[in-house]
Enzyme design. Structure first.
Site, PDB file in Angstrom:
ATOM      1  N   GLU A   1     -17.915   8.437 -31.123  1.00 49.06           N
ATOM      2  CA  GLU A   1     -19.219   8.768 -30.545  1.00 49.06           C
ATOM      3  C   GLU A   1     -20.372   8.649 -31.547  1.00 49.06           C
ATOM      4  O   GLU A   1     -21.522   8.921 -31.205  1.00 49.06           O
ATOM      5  CB  GLU A   1     -19.204  10.217 -30.013  1.00 49.06           C
TER       6      GLU A   1
ATOM      7  N   ASP B   1     -31.465  32.558 -12.414  1.00 55.41           N
ATOM      8  CA  ASP B   1     -31.067  31.158 -12.515  1.00 55.41           C
ATOM      9  C   ASP B   1     -29.905  31.098 -13.510  1.00 55.41           C
ATOM     10  O   ASP B   1     -29.691  32.045 -14.281  1.00 55.41           O
ATOM     11  CB  ASP B   1     -32.264  30.335 -13.010  1.00 55.41           C
TER      12      ASP B   1
ATOM     13  N   CYS C   1     -60.581  41.762  -4.774  1.00 55.77           N
ATOM     14  CA  CYS C   1     -59.827  43.000  -4.574  1.00 55.77           C
ATOM     15  C   CYS C   1     -59.043  42.909  -3.266  1.00 55.77           C
ATOM     16  O   CYS C   1     -59.212  41.983  -2.487  1.00 55.77           O
ATOM     17  CB  CYS C   1     -60.743  44.217  -4.562  1.00 55.77           C
TER      18      CYS C   1
ATOM     19  N   GLY D   1     -17.850   6.146 -20.478  1.00 54.37           N
ATOM     20  CA  GLY D   1     -17.441   6.607 -21.795  1.00 54.37           C
ATOM     21  C   GLY D   1     -17.732   5.579 -22.861  1.00 54.37           C
ATOM     22  O   GLY D   1     -18.575   4.695 -22.669  1.00 54.37           O
TER      23      GLY D   1
END
Length: 761
Positions: free
Chosen positions: A470, A435, A15, A505
């Site tokens: 990709e 955030d 407490c 890339g």
């Protein structure tokens, strides 16, 4: 003066009086400059002059107060807490068994004899054995705490409990030896029941605190147990991470957690550093770049030279930040404890005055209505009844029941409220810190904009060319491109040839065309003219997007703007909070350009960017030092210290375990609107808590007043306890049906980690 500081994990606090006792003890200790005590996490942070007082002296002070000092090792400390939990469970089983036997004995006596008073010595002795066994067995630690409190002049719930329990014990002894009219068995039963109740309440508190400590354990487990150490001759051996020293070199393969903090000496790779920055787009790492323990390599193998180990390593620093934030978190004196500060000494004083009244007044005023001589028996009965009725059973249930009520309502709205303190603090919050990544935004890279540049080329043509190139890439940005093509139903063909250039890339042959996708600067080094797209590139970057150029057969045909999309309810959540008088702030590890763009889109004026985890916590502390009540909303490991430091920490349920376990409030899934829902529910729940406490003390106040007459039977005292608890229950759940839907929602936080409960803009 040589200033040092030590942090202790303390067992046995229950407490706000415990926290205050520790503060007072250290305030009186020569050489101690300052102390912060966290009741919720049982931690103490002491700043002291190590020329005048030693660490051993500081530990001895805690032990003299009746508390334990846990092992400083994080894993060992967690094991100690688990052992304490097992001990608490055994105590509860023993005390619960004694209560069940006592209740059965009382019931058999009343039904069998039709009287409250026992005329059987064996029955009285059995009740005595149960009372003594409960108080000195599972309840012995309460006796010790009460003694330590009295020795320091502190009156808390342990003192009041033991006063009631000892009163029951004394009443039973008086019935055995002095006053045959005393209800012996029932007095002994009081000692058993209130001790059992307190064992139950403290076990529940210990269970919550032990569960919260799992956060640190989860965090430490992010670091691998072993690492591949590379010797000077090139040989590789697998060793425990604890055996790694600064200057050693370790090999890290794709998909592995980085085991140490260090600098890349060989190799290139993309590395997910969200553990530190919270940002979803990985960093490209090459020789000379730093890597952080706990981050994840994705596309290449790295040889890393170790630069930090032990307590200097990033993950261990985060652990330290969480624990220090807990210890320094502004203390909350619970409403019940504030009331007990006056209630406990009041009950003790009334008990003493009741005894004196029936002994002194009838003798001093023989013509009065109270008798003609000292009435020791009635005075003793009155004093004992006051002490029994003075222990407010409903008091301990007032806040938990409000928490259950609020938790049911909140769960139906996708909010899990884990802390009773949150109810008290949420209505007082005037600053809320968000955030960015994973909180205001979705937390995953996505194609936000496609900008065609070549004549007779549209967005679909740019996307089709990029998707073909990709198709075989493992880069997260490639995943964003492929997902965008799926959503738009843009088809493409697989490349005939493919080459990934780490950090720059990809180059591919698609349907006979040479296609390059990557950073505009890299395209220019390959002979692609991007000068005409400079303005468009700058525009996309001002939006906080990562820009990839798409070139086909030597011509730049378009740009892809890839970023983290804003949640669709983010702007509405900010608007609702502003309407409630709460000022929003955004704090992020991302760059200022991106952070500002996101903040403007949702209506936040104040932005702090490029902020590391320890700095996030410091910013929260500065707001608190300025007198603000602060809530923090986050989802990542890097948010955990700030979530812990904030007055109320709010975690996104789709985030990390460490963030969730560091928070007071958890939002199920990814919906941000739960922040304003939590504020409204917390305000209502705190109102219910105050009503419950008022009801509990009203019953106890009336009971104590009646007990002073010396006419209240212990059975009626127990009936009063039942009535007070019933009143609290009725007030807590009036008008609300806790359906299975609410309970299921509360437990859905784990299952909804990977699900998006609301669409994104």
């Amino acid at each position: 003066m040589s200033t040092a500081r030590e942090q202790f994990d303390v067992g046995g606090m229950s407490c706000s009086f415990c926290a205050e006792s520790i503060r007072k003890a250290y305030d009186r200790t020569d050489g101690v400059a300052d102390v912060d005590v966290s009741l919720a996490h049982e931690e103490v942070l002491v700043r002291y002059d190590d020329d005048r007082v030693s660490e051993v002296d500081l530990k001895d002070t805690l032990r003299d107060l009746g508390y334990t000092v846990r092992d400083p090792d994080k894993r060992e400390r967690f094991r100690e807490q688990q052992a304490e939990l097992a001990t608490g469970k055994r105590r509860l089983a023993l005390a619960g068994g004694a209560s069940a036997l006592t209740a059965a004995l009382m019931g058999w006596m009343i039904v069998g004899t039709g009287r409250f008073e026992s005329d059987s010595l064996p029955m009285d002795l059995v009740a005595l054995g149960l009372a003594l066994g409960t108080m000195v067995g599972p309840g012995r630690y309460i006796l010790e705490k009460a003694y330590n409190s009295l020795r320091r002049g502190i009156f808390n719930q342990h003192v009041l409990l033991e006063a009631g329990a000892l009163a029951g014990l004394l009443g039973g002894f008086l019935g055995l030896a002095v006053f045959p009219a005393f209800p012996t068995v029932h007095f002994f039963a009081v000692s058993v029941f209130i001790t059992t109740y307190h064992v139950l309440s403290e076990y529940t508190s210990l269970l919550v605190r032990t569960r919260a400590s799992q956060a640190v354990q989860d965090l430490l487990e992010l670091r691998p147990e072993t690492a591949r150490r590379v010797a000077d001759d090139g040989t590789v051996e697998e060793v425990a991470v604890d055996e790694i020293d600064e200057g050693d070199r370790v090999r890290i393969k794709p998909g592995e957690h980085v085991p140490v903090d260090g600098v890349v000496r060989e190799g290139e790779s993309t590395v997910d550093e969200s553990v530190a920055t919270g940002e979803s787009i990985p960093e490209e790492k090459a020789p000379g770049d730093e890597v952080i323990g706990g981050s994840v390599t994705e596309t290449g193998t790295l040889l890393v030279e170790v630069t930090a180990t032990g307590s200097d390593a990033f993950l261990n620093q985060i652990v330290h930040e969480i624990e220090e934030a807990r210890a320094m978190k502004p203390g909350i004196v619970r409403l019940a404890d504030r009331v007990l500060r006056y209630f406990v000494p009041g009950v003790l004083a009334i008990a003493a005055l009741s005894f004196l009244f029936w002994v002194v007044v009838p003798a001093a005023w023989p013509a009065g209505p109270f008798g003609t001589g000292p009435n020791v028996q009635r005075g003793a009965f009155a004093a004992l009844a006051v002490l029994v009725l003075g222990y407010p059973c409903a008091l301990g249930m007032a806040t938990p029941l409000a928490l259950i009520r609020g938790g049911g309502a909140a769960a139906n709205r996708g909010v899990l409220l884990r802390s009773g303190d949150a109810f008290q603090i949420l209505p007082e919050v005037d600053r809320i810190v968000f955030d960015k990544t994973g909180t205001i935004t979705v937390g995953e890279p996505a194609v936000a904009e496609i900008a065609p540049l070549a004549a007779e080329t549209d967005e679909e043509a740019v996307l089709a060319a990029a998707t073909g190139a990709e198709a075989f890439s493992e880069h997260p940005l490639a995943d964003a491109v492929l997902e965008c093509a799926d959503e738009r139903e843009v088809s493409s063909v697989d490349p005939d040839a493919f080459d990934s250039v780490t950090g720059k890339g990809v180059r591919a042959s698609v349907d006979g065309d040479e296609v390059l996708v990557g950073k505009p600067a890299w395209l220019e080094t390959d002979g692609i003219d991007a000068s005409g797209a400079a303005a468009e590139i700058e525009r996309l970057q001002r939006r906080g997007l990562t820009v990839s150029g798409v070139a086909r057969d030597g011509e730049l045909i378009g740009l892809l703007g890839i970023g983290d999309e804003i949640k669709d309810d983010a702007a509405e959540t900010v608007r609702r909070l502003r309407a409630a008088g709460i000022a929003p702030v955004m704090i992020t590890g991302d760059d200022e350009l991106t952070a500002t763009a996101v903040a403007e889109a949702v209506g936040i004026d104040r932005v702090m960017a490029d902020v590391r985890p320890d700095e996030k916590r410091d910013e929260i502390g500065r707001l608190q030092d300025a007198g603000h009540r602060v809530a923090m909303v986050g989802d990542g490991i890097n948010d955990a210290p700030a979530l812990t430091q904030a007055d109320v920490g709010i975690a996104i349920g789709a985030g990390t375990d460490v963030a969730i376990e560091s928070a007071d409030v958890v939002l199920v899934g990814e919906r941000l609107g739960g922040v304003s829902d939590a504020y409204e529910i917390g305000r209502e729940s705190y109102r219910k808590t105050k009503q419950n406490l008022a009801a509990a003390f009203a019953f106890n106040g009336l009971g104590v007043a009646a007990a002073t007459t010396g006419l209240v039977h212990p059975v009626f005292a127990m009936i009063a306890m039942v009535l007070s608890v019933s009143a609290v229950l009725a007030n807590s759940f009036a008008g609300q049906l806790l359906s299975g839907e609410g309970v299921n929602a509360a437990f859905a936080v784990r299952e909804n980690r990977s699900e998006d409960d609301s669409p994104v803009a």
